[in-house]
Structure formats: C-alpha cells, structure tokens
Design a protein around this motif. Sequence first.
Motif, PDB file in Angstrom:
ATOM      1  N   GLN A 186      -6.377 -11.821  -1.340  1.00 21.92           N
ATOM      2  CA  GLN A 186      -6.324 -10.520  -0.671  1.00 21.92           C
ATOM      3  C   GLN A 186      -4.972  -9.849  -0.854  1.00 21.92           C
ATOM      4  OE1 GLN A 186      -7.459 -11.198   3.417  1.00 21.92           O
ATOM      5  NE2 GLN A 186      -9.475 -11.967   2.860  1.00 21.92           N
ATOM      6  N   THR A 187      -3.899 -10.630  -0.746  1.00 20.91           N
ATOM      7  CA  THR A 187      -2.557 -10.053  -0.892  1.00 20.91           C
ATOM      8  C   THR A 187      -2.312  -9.589  -2.320  1.00 20.91           C
ATOM      9  OG1 THR A 187      -1.776 -11.564   0.831  1.00 20.91           O
ATOM     10  CG2 THR A 187      -0.098 -10.438  -0.464  1.00 20.91           C
ATOM     11  N   LEU A 188      -2.702 -10.408  -3.291  1.00 23.48           N
ATOM     12  CA  LEU A 188      -2.499 -10.052  -4.701  1.00 23.48           C
ATOM     13  C   LEU A 188      -3.261  -8.791  -5.082  1.00 23.48           C
ATOM     14  CD1 LEU A 188      -2.640 -13.553  -6.438  1.00 23.48           C
ATOM     15  CD2 LEU A 188      -0.653 -12.053  -6.267  1.00 23.48           C
ATOM     16  N   THR A 189      -4.523  -8.738  -4.680  1.00 22.02           N
ATOM     17  CA  THR A 189      -5.319  -7.557  -5.044  1.00 22.02           C
ATOM     18  C   THR A 189      -4.800  -6.309  -4.347  1.00 22.02           C
ATOM     19  OG1 THR A 189      -6.951  -8.224  -3.359  1.00 22.02           O
ATOM     20  CG2 THR A 189      -7.439  -8.784  -5.650  1.00 22.02           C
ATOM     21  N   MET A 190      -4.328  -6.453  -3.102  1.00 24.09           N
ATOM     22  CA  MET A 190      -3.758  -5.306  -2.405  1.00 24.09           C
ATOM     23  C   MET A 190      -2.500  -4.810  -3.117  1.00 24.09           C
ATOM     24  SD  MET A 190      -3.899  -3.142   0.022  1.00 24.09           S
ATOM     25  CE  MET A 190      -5.069  -3.840   1.194  1.00 24.09           C
ATOM     26  N   TRP A 191      -1.637  -5.749  -3.502  1.00 26.20           N
ATOM     27  CA  TRP A 191      -0.406  -5.383  -4.213  1.00 26.20           C
ATOM     28  C   TRP A 191      -0.755  -4.651  -5.504  1.00 26.20           C
ATOM     29  CZ3 TRP A 191       4.971  -7.499  -4.585  1.00 26.20           C
ATOM     30  CH2 TRP A 191       5.480  -7.802  -3.325  1.00 26.20           C
ATOM     31  N   GLU A 192      -1.681  -5.217  -6.255  1.00 25.58           N
ATOM     32  CA  GLU A 192      -2.040  -4.632  -7.544  1.00 25.58           C
ATOM     33  C   GLU A 192      -2.675  -3.260  -7.370  1.00 25.58           C
ATOM     34  OE1 GLU A 192      -2.485  -4.355 -11.723  1.00 25.58           O
ATOM     35  OE2 GLU A 192      -1.181  -5.516 -10.390  1.00 25.58           O
ATOM     36  N   ALA A 193      -3.569  -3.142  -6.375  1.00 27.52           N
ATOM     37  CA  ALA A 193      -4.240  -1.857  -6.130  1.00 27.52           C
ATOM     38  C   ALA A 193      -3.224  -0.769  -5.804  1.00 27.52           C
ATOM     39  CB  ALA A 193      -5.246  -2.001  -4.993  1.00 27.52           C
ATOM     40  N   LEU A 194      -2.261  -1.086  -4.941  1.00 24.88           N
ATOM     41  CA  LEU A 194      -1.246  -0.098  -4.565  1.00 24.88           C
ATOM     42  C   LEU A 194      -0.271   0.161  -5.705  1.00 24.88           C
ATOM     43  CD1 LEU A 194      -0.493  -1.218  -0.887  1.00 24.88           C
ATOM     44  CD2 LEU A 194      -1.899   0.708  -1.649  1.00 24.88           C
ATOM     45  N   ASP A 195       0.008  -0.886  -6.496  1.00 25.06           N
ATOM     46  CA  ASP A 195       0.955  -0.747  -7.606  1.00 25.06           C
ATOM     47  C   ASP A 195       0.421   0.183  -8.692  1.00 25.06           C
ATOM     48  OD1 ASP A 195       3.486  -1.579  -8.774  1.00 25.06           O
ATOM     49  OD2 ASP A 195       2.286  -2.607 -10.290  1.00 25.06           O
ATOM     50  N   ARG A 196      -0.889   0.341  -8.763  1.00 26.53           N
ATOM     51  CA  ARG A 196      -1.474   1.223  -9.781  1.00 26.53           C
ATOM     52  C   ARG A 196      -1.412   2.702  -9.384  1.00 26.53           C
ATOM     53  NH1 ARG A 196      -6.495  -1.903 -12.798  1.00 26.53           N
ATOM     54  NH2 ARG A 196      -5.419  -3.907 -13.000  1.00 26.53           N
ATOM     55  N   HIS A 197      -1.060   2.978  -8.140  1.00 23.50           N
ATOM     56  CA  HIS A 197      -0.900   4.358  -7.650  1.00 23.50           C
ATOM     57  C   HIS A 197      -2.114   5.236  -8.009  1.00 23.50           C
ATOM     58  CE1 HIS A 197       3.137   3.797  -6.124  1.00 23.50           C
ATOM     59  NE2 HIS A 197       3.437   3.153  -7.242  1.00 23.50           N
ATOM     60  N   TYR A 198      -3.268   4.743  -7.605  1.00 24.43           N
ATOM     61  CA  TYR A 198      -4.494   5.511  -7.834  1.00 24.43           C
ATOM     62  C   TYR A 198      -4.457   6.875  -7.146  1.00 24.43           C
ATOM     63  CZ  TYR A 198      -6.936   1.391  -9.715  1.00 24.43           C
ATOM     64  OH  TYR A 198      -7.351   0.325 -10.482  1.00 24.43           O
ATOM     65  N   GLU A 199      -3.640   6.996  -6.083  1.00 26.27           N
ATOM     66  CA  GLU A 199      -3.555   8.276  -5.366  1.00 26.27           C
ATOM     67  C   GLU A 199      -2.985   9.387  -6.243  1.00 26.27           C
ATOM     68  OE1 GLU A 199       0.447   6.324  -4.556  1.00 26.27           O
ATOM     69  OE2 GLU A 199      -1.637   5.728  -4.891  1.00 26.27           O
ATOM     70  N   LYS A 200      -2.399   8.998  -7.385  1.00 24.28           N
ATOM     71  CA  LYS A 200      -1.859  10.002  -8.306  1.00 24.28           C
ATOM     72  C   LYS A 200      -2.794  10.237  -9.490  1.00 24.28           C
ATOM     73  CE  LYS A 200       2.961   8.824  -7.248  1.00 24.28           C
ATOM     74  NZ  LYS A 200       4.238   8.299  -7.799  1.00 24.28           N
ATOM     75  N   THR A 201      -3.827   9.420  -9.594  1.00 20.44           N
ATOM     76  CA  THR A 201      -4.741   9.537 -10.739  1.00 20.44           C
ATOM     77  C   THR A 201      -6.196   9.646 -10.275  1.00 20.44           C
ATOM     78  OG1 THR A 201      -4.721   7.108 -10.923  1.00 20.44           O
ATOM     79  CG2 THR A 201      -3.171   8.341 -12.316  1.00 20.44           C
ATOM     80  N   LYS A 202      -6.914   8.532 -10.299  1.00 20.83           N
ATOM     81  CA  LYS A 202      -8.354   8.549 -10.026  1.00 20.83           C
ATOM     82  C   LYS A 202      -8.716   8.940  -8.596  1.00 20.83           C
ATOM     83  CE  LYS A 202      -9.297   5.142 -13.612  1.00 20.83           C
ATOM     84  NZ  LYS A 202      -9.846   3.816 -13.935  1.00 20.83           N
ATOM     85  N   LEU A 203      -7.824   8.654  -7.640  1.00 16.25           N
ATOM     86  CA  LEU A 203      -8.121   8.965  -6.237  1.00 16.25           C
ATOM     87  C   LEU A 203      -7.372  10.207  -5.746  1.00 16.25           C
ATOM     88  CD1 LEU A 203      -8.035   5.386  -4.645  1.00 16.25           C
ATOM     89  CD2 LEU A 203     -10.043   6.701  -5.332  1.00 16.25           C
ATOM     90  N   LYS A 204      -6.740  10.908  -6.648  1.00 16.26           N
ATOM     91  CA  LYS A 204      -5.875  12.018  -6.238  1.00 16.26           C
ATOM     92  C   LYS A 204      -6.625  13.052  -5.403  1.00 16.26           C
ATOM     93  CE  LYS A 204      -2.723  15.563  -7.930  1.00 16.26           C
ATOM     94  NZ  LYS A 204      -2.102  16.205  -9.111  1.00 16.26           N
ATOM     95  N   ASP A 205      -7.791  13.488  -5.867  1.00 19.95           N
ATOM     96  CA  ASP A 205      -8.523  14.559  -5.167  1.00 19.95           C
ATOM     97  C   ASP A 205      -8.933  14.148  -3.758  1.00 19.95           C
ATOM     98  OD1 ASP A 205      -8.233  16.136  -7.375  1.00 19.95           O
ATOM     99  OD2 ASP A 205     -10.252  15.782  -8.147  1.00 19.95           O
ATOM    100  N   ILE A 206      -9.557  12.959  -3.643  1.00 21.21           N
ATOM    101  CA  ILE A 206     -10.034  12.546  -2.313  1.00 21.21           C
ATOM    102  C   ILE A 206      -8.859  12.172  -1.411  1.00 21.21           C
ATOM    103  CG2 ILE A 206     -10.390  10.089  -2.875  1.00 21.21           C
ATOM    104  CD1 ILE A 206     -12.935  10.276  -1.094  1.00 21.21           C
ATOM    105  N   TYR A 207      -7.779  11.669  -1.992  1.00 23.33           N
ATOM    106  CA  TYR A 207      -6.603  11.311  -1.204  1.00 23.33           C
ATOM    107  C   TYR A 207      -5.956  12.570  -0.611  1.00 23.33           C
ATOM    108  CZ  TYR A 207      -1.984   9.339  -0.093  1.00 23.33           C
ATOM    109  OH  TYR A 207      -0.835   8.949   0.547  1.00 23.33           O
ATOM    110  N   GLU A 208      -5.801  13.605  -1.435  1.00 22.84           N
ATOM    111  CA  GLU A 208      -5.202  14.846  -0.950  1.00 22.84           C
ATOM    112  C   GLU A 208      -6.089  15.502   0.101  1.00 22.84           C
ATOM    113  OE1 GLU A 208      -2.200  15.927  -1.526  1.00 22.84           O
ATOM    114  OE2 GLU A 208      -1.844  14.194  -2.827  1.00 22.84           O
ATOM    115  N   PHE A 209      -7.416  15.448  -0.111  1.00 24.50           N
ATOM    116  CA  PHE A 209      -8.336  16.000   0.886  1.00 24.50           C
ATOM    117  C   PHE A 209      -8.219  15.235   2.199  1.00 24.50           C
ATOM    118  CE2 PHE A 209     -12.302  15.403   3.195  1.00 24.50           C
ATOM    119  CZ  PHE A 209     -12.617  16.703   3.527  1.00 24.50           C
ATOM    120  N   TYR A 210      -8.213  13.891   2.112  1.00 29.60           N
ATOM    121  CA  TYR A 210      -8.191  13.083   3.330  1.00 29.60           C
ATOM    122  C   TYR A 210      -6.923  13.323   4.133  1.00 29.60           C
ATOM    123  CZ  TYR A 210      -8.371   9.201   6.580  1.00 29.60           C
ATOM    124  OH  TYR A 210      -8.389   8.469   7.736  1.00 29.60           O
ATOM    125  N   LYS A 211      -5.781  13.496   3.460  1.00 31.10           N
ATOM    126  CA  LYS A 211      -4.533  13.740   4.181  1.00 31.10           C
ATOM    127  C   LYS A 211      -4.637  15.008   5.021  1.00 31.10           C
ATOM    128  CE  LYS A 211      -1.519  13.517   0.796  1.00 31.10           C
ATOM    129  NZ  LYS A 211      -0.197  13.494   0.123  1.00 31.10           N
TER     130      LYS A 211
END
Length: 544
Positions: free
Chosen positions: A332-357
């Motif tokens: 769980q810790t490794l996958t969380m680190w890796e998921a956050l390290d990829r910064h999806y909020e700037k790429t694939k999740l950018k639209d939904i992340y900006e909307f959610y904020k």
Amino acid sequence: MPMKRKRWILFLCLVMALGFNIRAAGAFFGKSSVVKVNDEVFSREDIVKWWRFWREKGMKFPATAEPFVDWALLSQEARAMGLDEEPSYKRKIQVFLEVRSLLQLRYDEVDSKIGLSPDILWKEYEKNYVPRLRLKALETNKKSEAEAWRKEIRSKEDFDRLFTSLRQKKKAKDFGWERPVTIPKALKKALLSAKPGDILGPLVYRKTYFIFWVRERKGSDKEDYRKIHRDIAVRFKKRETARLTGELIARLKKKYTVKVDKEAIGKIGLEELPEDLAKKKVVEVGDRSMTGAQFQVQLKKDVKLRYRKGETPTPEALERLREGVVDNTVSQTLTMWEALDRHYEKTKLKDIYEFYKRQRLVRELENKVLWPGVKVTDADVMRYYRDHLKDYTRPARVEIVVIRTRDEKLIRKTYKRIHEGEDFFEVARDVMFHGVRPERRALKDLVPEMVATLRSMKPGDVSPIVKFKDWFAIVKLIRRYPEQAHPFKMVAKHLKKTLLKERFTAVRKAYLEKLRKRSTIEVDAEAWKSIKESQEKKDETKKG
C-alpha cells in the motif's frame, strides 16, 4: 535595428503599459470567451469539462448559464475567504488525489494490460478448462485400505460394486465433470494424462488417498466454451491482476528503500507490548514508517476479522498473519508513493482534479457559511406537516377482484353463472388462464367507468358488466380503504430533511443574489446555446 524587431519591442511595451495579465491574454490569444465572471474567463472547453463532471444521471444541459455562473461565483468567494488554505480542505483534496491516483496507477500498470479478447479467452479455455473429465473416486485416509481396494479392482464393475458399498460410509464420491482448473496440482498430471475407462491410484492429496475411475473424457467444444466464457474471463482477469500487481510491487521495491525488522515483528503478538518494542520502527518505506504498536493494531484487526470471539490463532497462523500485515503495509505504501510521484494531477487527472478542487470549495462554503444559517424547529416541522398534509395522505383505495375479457359473449355467460350462484373465483378460472386474485388499487388509478360502478357497491358485491375501451369486466369489491394521512411520527424525519433542503435553497439563492450584485458577469448566449445543442446531440447518440 530591423523593422520587425522594433515592432515586437513596441508590442511588448504596449502590453506592459496596459498591465496585460494572463487571464486577459487567454482571450487575446484565441481563448473564446463563453462566460466571464469577474476577472475569470471560461471557454467552450471549460464549460464542457465542467458539465462532464458536474452533471448527475438524467440531467439535461442547462438552458442558461445560471448554474455554471453560480458555481463559479461560490468557488471564487470561497477562495477569497481563504477556505482553500483551511487544513480540512487540504486534507480532503489530498485524500481525493491519493484515491484517484491509485486507481489511475492500477489502470496503467494492471487493468490496461489485461486483454480479454475472444482469441485470448479461447487459448485460456484450451489451456485450463479442457480436457473435461467425468470422475468417480474411492477415498480414505489410510494408505493400506486404498491399496487393498486397488488390488480388489480388476474392472469397472469391481469399482462400481465397491463404490456402491462404500458410499454409505462416505468413502466414495461422484465428482461429476472436472476441469484442469478445478483439479488440485498434486493430482493433475496423473488425471489429465488418463484415458476414458482408466482406473488410477492410489493418488494422495492432503493426506487422503484416492482411487479414481475416469468415466469419460471430452476435449474443447464451442458450445461448452460459450456457456462458461464469462467465468473464464473472471478467473483469467483475477489471475492476471495478481501477477501484474506482484510485478509492479517487485519493481517498486527496487525503486524505493524498504526496511523490515523481521526479528522485532516476530516478537509482536496479541498481548501488551513492551514500551521499547511498541515505539520501535518495524517497517520503513522511504520516510514513512510503522511502529510496533501500529503493527499490532493492524494484526489484531486481521485476527478479529478471521477468528470468532474467544478463538486465537495458532503460532503458525499468527506468523502468516504477520507476513500478511507486512506485505499489505509495504504494498500500500509503495503504490501510494508511486501514484503520487507520477503527478497524475498534472496529466491524466488534471481536468477532474481541477474541477474537484473548485467543487470542494463550493461545498466548504456551503457547509461553513450557508448551512449554519439554516434553522428548523420541531414547531416548523409540525406546521409544514399541516400545510402539506395532502402530500402525506394515502389516497382512497379498494381491494377488488376483476374478471376481464374482450369477448362480449363470454363475459355475458360468465356474469350469468355468477348471478346464478356459482363461486366468483371458480368461474374466473374458466375465463382467465391463471384465475384471479385480490389486488389493492387506488381509485385514482382505475378507469373512470370502474370507479363510477364501485361508488354504489358495498364489500362483497359483484358489479354488473363494465365496458371500457374494447374490454368487458366484472368486479367483486372485497374491502374499501378510506383516504388516510400518514402519522406525523412516521414522516417527521423526512419532513425535516425536506424543510431543511428548502430553507437551504432559499439561503443559497439570497447569498448568490448578493454576490451577483457586486460581480461582473458576461455570458455569450449564442455560444451557450451552441454548446447545449452539441451536448444534447451527444446524449442522443449515446442513447441510440
């Protein structure tokens, strides 16, 4: 100085002199403005993204920009109030980002790599689901007994005779059809190489000895595949998910530093821990760690989940549970680190992340500014109940039995039989295949002709023939249920929720009116209409 360079410098000076800002630049450089709220410009693309995430099932695209403008105004006001700096807001945003990033990582590294095409599933079928074997077996936990049976069996008739005599002693079992995927590994090689009619054994599996008779053997078959292809897909996906997840964790263990104090973990049981062990770091992944006390909390949860109250695991079982806690914590810790390290909020999740904020800002403002101003007392709820009593009143109903048909001659014969004293239900069976049974119906749901007939009837009465449209019917009235209001206690909770919602809507509307008065709002009505038509076409295409 070349003329082109002079013009460019002149342009830059003009921009600086006018205080040209980034938001204005958006419109200048081609960001078509559909809605402008204060200093914020929203393009067609912005509106479409908002609608994609904001809409709920069954919603139609708004006829006007009002819902969007309200959303923009509230989020701007929340930001101006500094709600985006509140720890509670930041925590919710972080949780959202972690959850969505983990899902995206799982998709990228696992789900997207699992193919479920017909070709892949057919190969899986041929590899793990055929041949099919129809098996019978004699079974015992004594090797000598199994060997004695084997010596006694010289033909299938001998096997059948023993099978019949041993079945009552629960030492014989008909397995029916088995596949490679359902046969234990220890038995697979011998059974899968057998021919129809072969008698095999003794074969041992989990301290039990088996004598098998292979009654039939079948290979691949398209009809068989069609029946089980869904099960094949589920099992295949589950297996591939485990494999790909394991490979991902193995790669991440090399990428990030993982430390596990196996000696300390081996000392952690269910009893109270010494202070030094409770505080000791027993699992470390990067700069995150788990103490002995935290490890024990998770271990106790696993024990509680798997054992009944009062039961305790054996030392061997407890060791397996410890290993499970370590594996889960590290994974769980490794996958969380890796998921956050990829910064999806700037790429694939950018639209939904900006909307959610922004959406979260709207909710924070509503919860902290608007809802505190919404008050509902018990007296308010009672008053609301009295004012809306009709909405909480069950309409008048009747319990009736109806014989109906389109055949006029048949209905007249039926009526004559009932009128002459035959049982209503017995006669009904001759008219309607399944007979009839009582049904409760609200008067408002019945056809006018039937309502008019029922008005003059008493319980137990049978109506004359009722004609409506191209149908004929005979009605027997069993019971009347007058109009009745639901008791206040039954609906009070629902009433309070309804009243709170109504008052919140009023408070929100008044608050938005104040925001609108001190805001600059511009809407390109034609552009909004164009977006609406485009979205409606997309919805129609999906339905089609």
